[in-house]
Design a protein around this motif. Sequence first.
Motif, short mmCIF file in Angstrom:
data_model
loop_
_atom_site.label_atom_id
_atom_site.label_comp_id
_atom_site.label_asym_id
_atom_site.label_seq_id
_atom_site.Cartn_x
_atom_site.Cartn_y
_atom_site.Cartn_z
N PHE A 103 0.83 -1.20 0.00
CA PHE A 103 0.00 0.00 0.00
C PHE A 103 0.87 1.25 0.00
O PHE A 103 0.60 2.21 -0.73
N ILE A 104 1.93 1.24 0.81
CA ILE A 104 2.84 2.38 0.85
C ILE A 104 3.46 2.61 -0.52
O ILE A 104 3.55 3.74 -1.01
N SER A 105 3.88 1.54 -1.16
CA SER A 105 4.47 1.65 -2.50
C SER A 105 3.46 2.18 -3.51
O SER A 105 3.81 2.95 -4.41
N SER A 106 2.19 1.80 -3.35
CA SER A 106 1.17 2.28 -4.27
C SER A 106 0.92 3.78 -4.15
O SER A 106 0.37 4.40 -5.06
N ARG A 107 1.35 4.37 -3.04
CA ARG A 107 1.21 5.80 -2.84
C ARG A 107 2.43 6.56 -3.36
O ARG A 107 2.59 7.75 -3.12
N ARG A 154 7.78 12.15 2.78
CA ARG A 154 6.87 12.09 1.64
C ARG A 154 5.53 12.78 1.90
O ARG A 154 5.02 13.53 1.06
N PHE A 155 4.94 12.56 3.07
CA PHE A 155 3.58 13.03 3.31
C PHE A 155 3.49 14.34 4.08
O PHE A 155 2.42 14.93 4.16
N SER A 212 -2.30 13.51 6.80
CA SER A 212 -0.94 13.03 6.57
C SER A 212 0.00 13.49 7.67
O SER A 212 0.91 12.78 8.09
#
Length: 215
Positions: A15-19, A49-50, A179
């Motif tokens: 899921f993290i990679s998909s973001r 990142r967020f 986030s």
Amino acid sequence: MRVQKAENVNKALEFISSRGVKLTNIGPEDIIDGNLKLILGMIWTLVLRFTIADITEEGLSAKEGLLLWCQRKTAPYREVDVQDFSYSWRDGLALEVFSCALIHRHRPDLIDYDALDKGDRYGNTQLAFEVAERHLGIPQLLEVDDLCAVDKPDERSVMTYIASYFHAFSSMGKFIPSSLQISIRMLSFTRSSRDRLSPRGEICGSDAECLDQSQ
């Protein structure tokens, strides 16, 4: 069972990679086995990142954009010279100026900048923490000693905390972005694990990788 744990962790990593977050040198086994250095390195990547990556100021982004924002907000105060996210924050005045410069136009009753004892590093820092948390809803992610009792405050921790000011004032009274809420929880985990790290307090799984991402 370990296999089920690995499957669950792998789903989280996917899921993290998909973001759009690139994770290297860490897998489900590292998290299950409690590899703190790799876990904290991943946490910093997520914070970057967020919380920090989307900050822009005059065409500059992330770390440079946040630094420029800090410099602009503290420019009217001659006692403060923000040049980085480590040494510049040791005396607490930079944090205190944020409270003064950004709150004063709306709530001049909260801080009397002229009355501050400029030599009281601990007092200024604690006051800034308390005002930010009580009146701005910005959680105290750092301890006073994190800034005043060390030769060089941790750059990544300072950046994460100051980013919460940026988001709070950019949203003009709106709730802190989700986030950032996630980053706050992750930094809290980082602080709770700090005693088990090396004396240098390094939190990245790959120092070179984190340095590249923070520049």
